[in-house]
Design a protein around this motif. Structure first.
Motif, PDB file in Angstrom:
ATOM      1  N   TYR A   1      -0.159   3.194   7.269  1.00 49.18           N
ATOM      2  CA  TYR A   1       0.064   2.546   5.967  1.00 49.18           C
ATOM      3  C   TYR A   1      -1.095   2.876   5.016  1.00 49.18           C
ATOM      4  O   TYR A   1      -2.261   2.684   5.351  1.00 49.18           O
ATOM      5  CB  TYR A   1       0.201   1.018   6.104  1.00 49.18           C
TER       6      TYR A   1
ATOM      7  N   CYS B   1       6.688  -0.209  -7.135  1.00 48.82           N
ATOM      8  CA  CYS B   1       5.671   0.206  -6.177  1.00 48.82           C
ATOM      9  C   CYS B   1       5.391   1.688  -6.381  1.00 48.82           C
ATOM     10  O   CYS B   1       6.086   2.357  -7.145  1.00 48.82           O
ATOM     11  CB  CYS B   1       6.106  -0.038  -4.723  1.00 48.82           C
TER      12      CYS B   1
ATOM     13  N   ASN C   1       3.662   4.238   2.225  1.00 52.99           N
ATOM     14  CA  ASN C   1       3.684   2.796   1.939  1.00 52.99           C
ATOM     15  C   ASN C   1       5.132   2.331   1.861  1.00 52.99           C
ATOM     16  O   ASN C   1       6.057   3.042   2.288  1.00 52.99           O
ATOM     17  CB  ASN C   1       2.920   2.501   0.631  1.00 52.99           C
TER      18      ASN C   1
ATOM     19  N   ARG D   1      -2.245   2.430   0.714  1.00 54.23           N
ATOM     20  CA  ARG D   1      -1.882   1.696  -0.502  1.00 54.23           C
ATOM     21  C   ARG D   1      -1.587   2.628  -1.664  1.00 54.23           C
ATOM     22  O   ARG D   1      -0.874   2.284  -2.592  1.00 54.23           O
ATOM     23  CB  ARG D   1      -3.005   0.733  -0.883  1.00 54.23           C
TER      24      ARG D   1
ATOM     25  N   ASP E   1      -2.329  -4.729  -0.090  1.00 49.26           N
ATOM     26  CA  ASP E   1      -0.903  -4.457  -0.196  1.00 49.26           C
ATOM     27  C   ASP E   1      -0.191  -5.388   0.784  1.00 49.26           C
ATOM     28  O   ASP E   1      -0.563  -5.456   1.951  1.00 49.26           O
ATOM     29  CB  ASP E   1      -0.672  -2.983   0.172  1.00 49.26           C
TER      30      ASP E   1
ATOM     31  N   ASP F   1       3.874  -3.662   5.277  1.00 49.63           N
ATOM     32  CA  ASP F   1       3.454  -2.848   6.427  1.00 49.63           C
ATOM     33  C   ASP F   1       4.688  -2.101   6.930  1.00 49.63           C
ATOM     34  O   ASP F   1       5.814  -2.464   6.574  1.00 49.63           O
ATOM     35  CB  ASP F   1       2.878  -3.746   7.530  1.00 49.63           C
TER      36      ASP F   1
END
Ligand SMILES: C[S@@+](CC[C@H](N)C(=O)[O-])C[C@H]1O[C@@H](n2cnc3c(N)ncnc32)[C@H](O)[C@@H]1O
Length: 249
Positions: A25, A131, A174, A27, A13, A16
């Motif tokens: 973090y 996303c 994320n 994914r 990914d 950050d």
């Protein structure tokens, strides 16, 4: 797991958390419930998981066309997506878009009184996957560290039952946790499933997004909270909706 699928799941990914944000973090969402689907396919490249002849596509009907979520799934309130997974042996799969990772053209920026937000660094076409809204998947959201980062996914099952799933990005999250609310949004959330029964939340563009625009979705149509809305749209409802996002609002 095939080499092709495992390689896909290793795609890093590119985002950050900003410095100073106390969040790990991840994914993709983490679920304590390990119930898995037993649906899998082995479609050939002649029929690359695009219609109901693919057992995975048949679960939710056609999801994608030319790498974009189809229009009906962008507009229907109870739409959902079932993707092919690492358990499948399909060739040239066209039904695993979200597993390829987020759009590469997002930028997390500080936007003054709204806090952080996400800008599009390039044009994003309608139907594109932006996303995931990743977090801890909870059956009950009351254990969250911060309700502002909890998305509530309300769904109606095929037998008419109402279910609620809480995606809590307060401690693990994320880039999706930085998308702000707009009363005139350019994105929407759609539940996406593969492998696990617990849903992921996919964020898709519901119209073309121009380079430089803020990427945002509606937090729902619930009663107004006491937080003033700073979305700036002509149809602004002046206060953020209370109680987090509900998919069926
Ligand atoms: C999921 S977070 C979004 C990211 C957040 N701005 C940050 O800095 O981490 C939700 C919070 O962002 C702020 N926010 C989101 N949309 C907003 C808006 N349209 N107007 C004002 N504040 C907003 C509110 O504080 C809200 O509780």
């Amino acid at each position: 797991m095939s080499a092709r699928r495992s390689a896909r799941s290793e795609i890093p990914d590119p985002y950050d958390h900003p410095d100073g944000v106390d969040c790990v973090y991840i994914r993709s969402s983490i679920s304590g419930d390990d119930e898995m689907y037993d649906v899998r396919c082995s479609c050939s490249s002649d029929s690359p998981c695009v219609d109901d002849s693919c057992p995975c596509v048949a679960v939710s009907s056609t999801n994608y066309s030319d790498g974009k979520l189809i229009k009906a799934k962008l507009t229907e309130s109870n739409s959902s997506v079932f993707e092919c997974s690492a358990n499948c042996a399909c060739e040239s799969c066209q039904n695993s878009l979200t597993q390829k990772g987020p759009s590469k053209c997002l930028r997390i920026v500080h936007l003054g009184p709204k806090g952080y937000g996400v800008l599009a660094d390039d044009d994003i076409a309608e139907g594109s996957y932006v996303c995931e809204y990743a977090g801890e998947i909870l059956a009950d959201g009351s254990s969250t560290a911060d309700w502002r980062y909890v998305v509530t996914l309300n769904e109606t099952t095929s037998d008419g039952r109402q279910t609620a799933t809480f995606i809590d990005a307060s401690r693990f999250g994320n880039v999706g946790r930085y998308l702000n609310h707009s009363c005139s949004p350019n994105c929407a959330l759609v539940p996406v499933r593969y492998e696990q029964v617990a849903p992921k939340v996919g964020i898709f563009a519901i119209r073309d997004v121009r380079r430089g625009e803020e990427v945002c979705y509606s937090y729902g149509a619930g009663a107004p909270s006491s937080t003033p809305c700073l979305c700036g749209s002509a149809t602004c409802r002046l206060f953020l909706p209370a109680g987090g996002f509900a998919k069926n609002d």
